[in-house]
Design an enzyme around this catalytic site. Structure first.
Site, PDB file in Angstrom:
ATOM      1  N   HIS A   1      -3.702  23.779  28.793  1.00 50.61           N
ATOM      2  CA  HIS A   1      -2.426  23.800  29.318  1.00 50.61           C
ATOM      3  C   HIS A   1      -1.768  22.687  29.103  1.00 50.61           C
ATOM      4  O   HIS A   1      -2.352  21.510  29.247  1.00 50.61           O
ATOM      5  CB  HIS A   1      -2.752  24.190  30.920  1.00 50.61           C
ATOM      6  CG  HIS A   1      -2.951  25.331  31.478  1.00 50.61           C
ATOM      7  ND1 HIS A   1      -2.606  25.851  32.698  1.00 50.61           N
ATOM      8  CD2 HIS A   1      -3.684  26.278  30.801  1.00 50.61           C
ATOM      9  CE1 HIS A   1      -3.011  26.843  32.741  1.00 50.61           C
ATOM     10  NE2 HIS A   1      -3.622  27.493  31.908  1.00 50.61           N
TER      11      HIS A   1
ATOM     12  N   PRO B   1      -6.573  17.727  47.034  1.00 52.82           N
ATOM     13  CA  PRO B   1      -6.688  18.482  45.757  1.00 52.82           C
ATOM     14  C   PRO B   1      -5.535  18.428  45.000  1.00 52.82           C
ATOM     15  O   PRO B   1      -5.644  18.919  43.816  1.00 52.82           O
ATOM     16  CB  PRO B   1      -7.432  19.762  46.093  1.00 52.82           C
ATOM     17  CG  PRO B   1      -6.905  19.971  47.527  1.00 52.82           C
ATOM     18  CD  PRO B   1      -6.939  18.635  48.159  1.00 52.82           C
TER      19      PRO B   1
ATOM     20  N   LYS C   1      -7.632  15.745  41.035  1.00 53.58           N
ATOM     21  CA  LYS C   1      -8.263  14.460  40.664  1.00 53.58           C
ATOM     22  C   LYS C   1      -9.726  14.363  41.104  1.00 53.58           C
ATOM     23  O   LYS C   1     -10.444  13.530  40.662  1.00 53.58           O
ATOM     24  CB  LYS C   1      -7.417  13.370  41.216  1.00 53.58           C
ATOM     25  CG  LYS C   1      -6.187  13.167  40.356  1.00 53.58           C
ATOM     26  CD  LYS C   1      -6.477  12.606  39.055  1.00 53.58           C
ATOM     27  CE  LYS C   1      -5.091  12.892  38.113  1.00 53.58           C
ATOM     28  NZ  LYS C   1      -5.291  14.103  37.120  1.00 53.58           N
TER      29      LYS C   1
ATOM     30  N   TYR D   1      -1.141  13.183  35.791  1.00 57.39           N
ATOM     31  CA  TYR D   1      -1.691  14.361  35.578  1.00 57.39           C
ATOM     32  C   TYR D   1      -2.837  14.899  34.526  1.00 57.39           C
ATOM     33  O   TYR D   1      -3.899  15.185  34.892  1.00 57.39           O
ATOM     34  CB  TYR D   1      -0.868  15.682  35.683  1.00 57.39           C
ATOM     35  CG  TYR D   1      -1.394  16.989  36.190  1.00 57.39           C
ATOM     36  CD1 TYR D   1      -1.156  17.195  37.664  1.00 57.39           C
ATOM     37  CD2 TYR D   1      -2.084  17.668  35.421  1.00 57.39           C
ATOM     38  CE1 TYR D   1      -1.737  18.401  38.123  1.00 57.39           C
ATOM     39  CE2 TYR D   1      -2.599  19.015  35.841  1.00 57.39           C
ATOM     40  CZ  TYR D   1      -2.393  19.347  37.200  1.00 57.39           C
ATOM     41  OH  TYR D   1      -3.200  20.635  37.582  1.00 57.39           O
TER      42      TYR D   1
ATOM     43  N   TYR E   1       3.072  24.661  41.324  1.00 56.87           N
ATOM     44  CA  TYR E   1       2.664  23.906  42.424  1.00 56.87           C
ATOM     45  C   TYR E   1       4.003  24.316  43.215  1.00 56.87           C
ATOM     46  O   TYR E   1       5.119  23.801  42.858  1.00 56.87           O
ATOM     47  CB  TYR E   1       2.460  22.631  42.077  1.00 56.87           C
ATOM     48  CG  TYR E   1       1.305  22.009  41.647  1.00 56.87           C
ATOM     49  CD1 TYR E   1       0.236  21.517  42.395  1.00 56.87           C
ATOM     50  CD2 TYR E   1       1.327  22.102  40.444  1.00 56.87           C
ATOM     51  CE1 TYR E   1      -1.069  21.159  41.970  1.00 56.87           C
ATOM     52  CE2 TYR E   1      -0.157  21.747  39.650  1.00 56.87           C
ATOM     53  CZ  TYR E   1      -1.167  21.421  40.699  1.00 56.87           C
ATOM     54  OH  TYR E   1      -2.479  20.787  40.112  1.00 56.87           O
TER      55      TYR E   1
HETATM   56  P1  RFL Z   1     -20.432  17.131  45.052  1.00 61.13           P
HETATM   57  O1  RFL Z   1     -20.171  18.175  44.035  1.00 61.13           O
HETATM   58  O2  RFL Z   1     -20.383  17.032  46.544  1.00 61.13           O
HETATM   59  O3  RFL Z   1     -22.318  17.063  44.896  1.00 61.13           O
HETATM   60  C1  RFL Z   1     -22.938  16.220  45.414  1.00 61.13           C
HETATM   61  C2  RFL Z   1     -24.477  16.924  45.619  1.00 61.13           C
HETATM   62  O4  RFL Z   1     -25.420  16.160  46.444  1.00 61.13           O
HETATM   63  C3  RFL Z   1     -26.028  16.907  47.204  1.00 61.13           C
HETATM   64  N1  RFL Z   1     -26.566  16.001  48.278  1.00 61.13           N
HETATM   65  C4  RFL Z   1     -27.843  15.439  48.407  1.00 61.13           C
HETATM   66  N2  RFL Z   1     -28.961  15.829  47.668  1.00 61.13           N
HETATM   67  C5  RFL Z   1     -29.966  15.146  47.902  1.00 61.13           C
HETATM   68  N3  RFL Z   1     -30.123  14.279  49.209  1.00 61.13           N
HETATM   69  C6  RFL Z   1     -29.162  14.013  50.342  1.00 61.13           C
HETATM   70  N4  RFL Z   1     -29.100  13.628  51.240  1.00 61.13           N
HETATM   71  C7  RFL Z   1     -27.781  14.816  49.699  1.00 61.13           C
HETATM   72  N5  RFL Z   1     -26.672  15.009  50.232  1.00 61.13           N
HETATM   73  C8  RFL Z   1     -26.012  15.642  49.486  1.00 61.13           C
HETATM   74  C9  RFL Z   1     -25.290  18.043  47.578  1.00 61.13           C
HETATM   75  O5  RFL Z   1     -26.063  19.341  47.890  1.00 61.13           O
HETATM   76  C10 RFL Z   1     -24.542  18.237  46.192  1.00 61.13           C
HETATM   77  O6  RFL Z   1     -24.973  19.258  45.340  1.00 61.13           O
HETATM   78  O7  RFL Z   1     -20.270  15.630  44.719  1.00 61.13           O
HETATM   79  P2  RFL Z   1     -19.841  15.180  43.177  1.00 61.13           P
HETATM   80  O8  RFL Z   1     -20.872  15.540  42.102  1.00 61.13           O
HETATM   81  O9  RFL Z   1     -19.593  13.955  43.093  1.00 61.13           O
HETATM   82  O10 RFL Z   1     -18.760  16.076  42.508  1.00 61.13           O
HETATM   83  C11 RFL Z   1     -17.278  15.668  42.998  1.00 61.13           C
HETATM   84  C12 RFL Z   1     -16.424  17.136  43.241  1.00 61.13           C
HETATM   85  O11 RFL Z   1     -17.479  18.089  43.528  1.00 61.13           O
HETATM   86  C13 RFL Z   1     -15.396  17.110  43.912  1.00 61.13           C
HETATM   87  O12 RFL Z   1     -14.679  15.938  43.671  1.00 61.13           O
HETATM   88  C14 RFL Z   1     -14.149  18.206  43.966  1.00 61.13           C
HETATM   89  O13 RFL Z   1     -15.155  19.382  43.765  1.00 61.13           O
HETATM   90  C15 RFL Z   1     -13.315  18.122  44.953  1.00 61.13           C
HETATM   91  N6  RFL Z   1     -12.704  19.185  45.098  1.00 61.13           N
HETATM   92  C16 RFL Z   1     -11.711  19.574  44.560  1.00 61.13           C
HETATM   93  N7  RFL Z   1     -11.187  18.906  43.355  1.00 61.13           N
HETATM   94  C17 RFL Z   1     -10.478  19.556  42.601  1.00 61.13           C
HETATM   95  O14 RFL Z   1     -10.005  18.437  41.730  1.00 61.13           O
HETATM   96  N8  RFL Z   1      -9.703  20.626  42.876  1.00 61.13           N
HETATM   97  C18 RFL Z   1     -10.355  21.577  43.743  1.00 61.13           C
HETATM   98  O15 RFL Z   1      -9.761  22.559  44.104  1.00 61.13           O
HETATM   99  C19 RFL Z   1     -11.075  21.052  44.804  1.00 61.13           C
HETATM  100  N9  RFL Z   1     -11.808  22.015  45.693  1.00 61.13           N
HETATM  101  C20 RFL Z   1     -13.102  20.207  46.438  1.00 61.13           C
HETATM  102  C21 RFL Z   1     -12.560  21.346  46.626  1.00 61.13           C
HETATM  103  C22 RFL Z   1     -14.271  19.790  47.276  1.00 61.13           C
HETATM  104  C23 RFL Z   1     -14.518  20.323  48.551  1.00 61.13           C
HETATM  105  N10 RFL Z   1     -15.493  19.835  49.162  1.00 61.13           N
HETATM  106  C24 RFL Z   1     -16.417  18.536  48.931  1.00 61.13           C
HETATM  107  C25 RFL Z   1     -15.709  19.915  50.672  1.00 61.13           C
HETATM  108  C26 RFL Z   1     -13.189  22.140  47.662  1.00 61.13           C
HETATM  109  C27 RFL Z   1     -14.045  21.698  48.585  1.00 61.13           C
HETATM  110  C28 RFL Z   1     -14.567  22.620  49.672  1.00 61.13           C
HETATM  111  C1  PHB Z   2      -8.026  25.088  41.188  1.00 61.56           C
HETATM  112  O1  PHB Z   2      -7.739  25.816  40.233  1.00 61.56           O
HETATM  113  O2  PHB Z   2      -8.907  25.210  41.878  1.00 61.56           O
HETATM  114  C2  PHB Z   2      -7.055  23.769  41.178  1.00 61.56           C
HETATM  115  C3  PHB Z   2      -6.055  23.547  40.368  1.00 61.56           C
HETATM  116  C4  PHB Z   2      -5.233  22.452  40.469  1.00 61.56           C
HETATM  117  C5  PHB Z   2      -5.483  21.600  41.721  1.00 61.56           C
HETATM  118  C6  PHB Z   2      -6.243  22.124  42.696  1.00 61.56           C
HETATM  119  C7  PHB Z   2      -7.150  23.027  42.440  1.00 61.56           C
HETATM  120  O3  PHB Z   2      -4.466  20.627  41.886  1.00 61.56           O
END
Ligand code: RFL
Ligand code: PHB
Length: 389
Positions: free
Chosen positions: A72, A292, A296, A384, A200
Site C-alpha cells: 500500500h 491501534p 504501531k 505511518y 480512517y
Molecule cells: P502477544 O501477541 O500478546 O504475545 C505474547 C505471548 O505470550 C504468551 N504469554 C505467556 N507465555 C508464557 N508464560 C506466561 N506467563 C505468559 N503470558 C503470556 C501469550 O499467550 C502470547 O502468545 O505480544 P507480542 O508478541 O509482543 O506481540 C505484540 C502484538 O501482538 C500487539 O502489539 C498487536 O497485536 C496489538 N494489537 C494490534 N496492533 C495493531 O497494530 N493493529 C491491530 O489491529 C491490533 N489489534 C492488538 C489488537 C492487540 C490486542 N490485545 C493484546 C488485546 C487486538 C487485540 C485484542
Molecule cells: C487491521 O487491519 O487490523 C488494522 C489496520 C490498521 C490499523 C489498525 C488495524 O491502524
C-alpha cells in the site's frame, strides 16, 4: 536443561527473536502458555512497516508475505469536512504491507518447527530467578512436571498480561498509562474490501476503519463504548454503524456479509521503564501498548526485537556488550515516538464522550491542517511507514 536465551511468550515478538537468533547460531527455548492453535486464532494487526518487513526477510520467513501481501503506497482519511489521501510513496519514497499478524505468526511457527527449534506449549507458573546475577534461570510446570532452564539471558516477550514485566521490582519499574474512554469493535468478513486502500474515518458518531486481509477478506472497525459486548452488536447493526461513519461514496459500494469473527479491544497507551533489568529484557506488548489507530503495536514489538537481536548477536559473535547495555534506552527512544503518533492519530479521529465544542473545533482544525498542508502530510507519512531503527 540449559540454553543461551530463554524466550517467554510465543507471540510474534518471541518467535521472531527465536528465529533471528537461530540464524546467527544462538540457541533459545520458547515458553508459551497457550497452544499453537489458540495463538493462531487471535486476529490482530494487519499492517507491516518496512523495518518489520526487513526483519522477516532477515529471519528467512518472508516468502509467503512477498507472494500474498499487498503493498500500500497511501491511505485515505475521511472526516465531515474532508476526504483526502496521504501519499506514503510521494512523501517518504516507501510503502507499507498489508499482511496479517496471524499469517506472520503462522510463518514463524512453521520456520521454527522446520528448523527443529524448541517451543514448549501450555507452560504454567513461569518464574524468572536471579535476573540480576550472571546465572539467571527460569522455572515452570508443564504436564504436571516442574522444570528448570538455566540460561545467559531472558527475553520477556509475554505480552501485556505476562509475568516478565512484574518481575522488575516496584521501586525500579515506572509505568506510564492513558486509558481511552472507548474501544474498537472489529469484525472479519469474507467480502471484498470496500476500497483498494485503508479508510480512517472520523464522524460525529465516532471513528471507523476500513481495512483488509486479502481480495475476499475484509477487516472493519467501529469505535464503541467500553461497556459494550460483542454480543450486543448484531452484524446488521455493525454494518449500519459503519455505513453512517464512512464517506457516502464508500458506503454505497460497501459489500456486507456475515462476520466470521467479532471482538472488542479497549484502547490504551502504556509504557514501562526501564525495559531491561539485569539479564531480563522486555519486548513488545510486555513493555508497551499503543491504541491501534496508527497500526504501531506489532511494528513497535518488531523494533524492540531488532535492538535485542543485534545486542545479543554483538555479545555472542563479537564479544561487545554495548548493545546490551543500551537496549532499554534505544528501544524506549523509538517506543515513545510510536506512542506519540498513536496517541495523536487516536485524538485526531475519535469522538470523545466528554468533548467540548472547543475540543471539537480543535479536532476539525487539526484535520483541515493535515488536508491542506504538505509538511503535515509528510510528517504523518513518515510516522505511518515507520521511523528508522
Ligand atoms: P502477544 O501477541 O500478546 O504475545 C505474547 C505471548 O505470550 C504468551 N504469554 C505467556 N507465555 C508464557 N508464560 C506466561 N506467563 C505468559 N503470558 C503470556 C501469550 O499467550 C502470547 O502468545 O505480544 P507480542 O508478541 O509482543 O506481540 C505484540 C502484538 O501482538 C500487539 O502489539 C498487536 O497485536 C496489538 N494489537 C494490534 N496492533 C495493531 O497494530 N493493529 C491491530 O489491529 C491490533 N489489534 C492488538 C489488537 C492487540 C490486542 N490485545 C493484546 C488485546 C487486538 C487485540 C485484542
Ligand atoms: C487491521 O487491519 O487490523 C488494522 C489496520 C490498521 C490499523 C489498525 C488495524 O491502524
Amino acid at each position: 536443561m540449559r540454553t543461551q536465551v530463554v524466550i517467554i511468550g510465543g507471540g510474534p515478538s518471541g518467535l521472531l527473536l527465536a528465529q533471528l537468533l537461530m540464524k546467527s547460531g544462538i540457541e533459545s527455548v520458547v515458553l508459551e502458555r497457550k497452544t499453537k492453535d489458540y495463538v493462531l486464532a487471535r486476529i490482530r494487526a494487519g499492517i507491516l512497516e518496512q523495518g518489520m518487513i526487513g526483519l522477516l526477510r532477515e529471519a528467512g520467513v518472508s516468502d509467503r508475505m512477498e507472494a500474498e501481501g499487498y503493498v500500500h503506497d497511501g491511505t485515505l482519511i475521511a472526516a465531515e469536512n474532508a476526504t483526502f489521501r496521504i501519499d506514503f510513496k510521494k512523501h517518504t519514497g516507501t510503502t507499507v504491507m498489508v499482511y496479517g499478524q496471524t499469517e506472520v505468526t503462522r510463518d514463524l511457527y512453521e520456520a521454527r518447527e522446520k528448523a527443529g527449534g524448541k517451543i514448549v506449549y501450555e507452560v504454567e507458573g513461569v518464574t524468572i530467578h536471579d535476573a540480576k546475577t550472571d546465572a539467571p534461570y527460569v522455572t515452570y510446570t508443564v504436564g504436571g512436571q516442574d522444570q528448570r532452564i538455566d540460561c545467559d539471558y531472558i527475553a520477556g516477550c509475554d505480552g501485556f498480561h505476562g509475568v516478565s514485566r512484574k518481575t522488575i521490582p516496584d521501586g525500579v519499574r515506572r509505568e506510564f498509562e492513558k486509558v481511552y474512554p472507548f474501544g474498537w469493535l472489529g469484525i472479519l468478513s469474507e467480502t471484498p474490501p470496500v476500497d483498494d486502500e485503508l479508510i480512517y474515518a472520523s464522524s460525529p458518531e465516532g471513528f471507523a476503519l476500513c481495512s483488509m486481509r486479502n481480495a475476499n477478506l475484509s477487516r472493519y472497525y467501529v469505535q464503541c463504548p467500553l461497556t459494550d459486548k460483542p454480543e450486543d452488536w448484531s452484524d446488521a447493526a455493525f454494518w449500519e454503524a459503519l455505513k453512517r461513519r464512512i464517506p457516502e461514496e464508500a458506503a454505497d459500494k460497501l459489500i456486507t456479509g456475515p462476520s466470521i469473527e467479532k471482538s472488542i479491544a479497549p484502547l490504551r497507551s502504556f509504557v514501562t521503564e526501564p525495559m531491561q533489568w539485569g539479564r531480563l529484557f522486555l519486548c513488545g506488548d510486555a513493555a508497551h501498548i499503543v491504541p491501534p489507530t496508527g497500526a504501531k503495536g506489532l511494528n513497535t514489538a518488531a523494533s524492540d526485537i531488532h535492538y535485542l537481536y543485534h545486542a545479543l548477536r554483538d555479545h555472542y559473535l563479537d564479544g561487545s556488550d554495548e548493545g546490551i547495555d543500551q537496549y532499554s534506552a534505544k528501544a524506549l527512544a523509538r517506543v515513545w515516538k510510536a506512542e506519540r503518533f498513536s496517541w495523536w492519530m487516536t485524538s485526531l479521529l475519535h469522538h470523545f464522550p466528554d468533548q467540548s465544542d472547543f475540543d471539537l473545533r480543535m479536532q476539525q482544525a487539526d484535520i483541515a491542517f493535515l488536508r491542506d498542508n504538505e509538511a503535515a502530510q509528510k510528517a504523518m507519512a513518515e510516522n505511518y511507514v515507520g521511523l528508522p531503527y
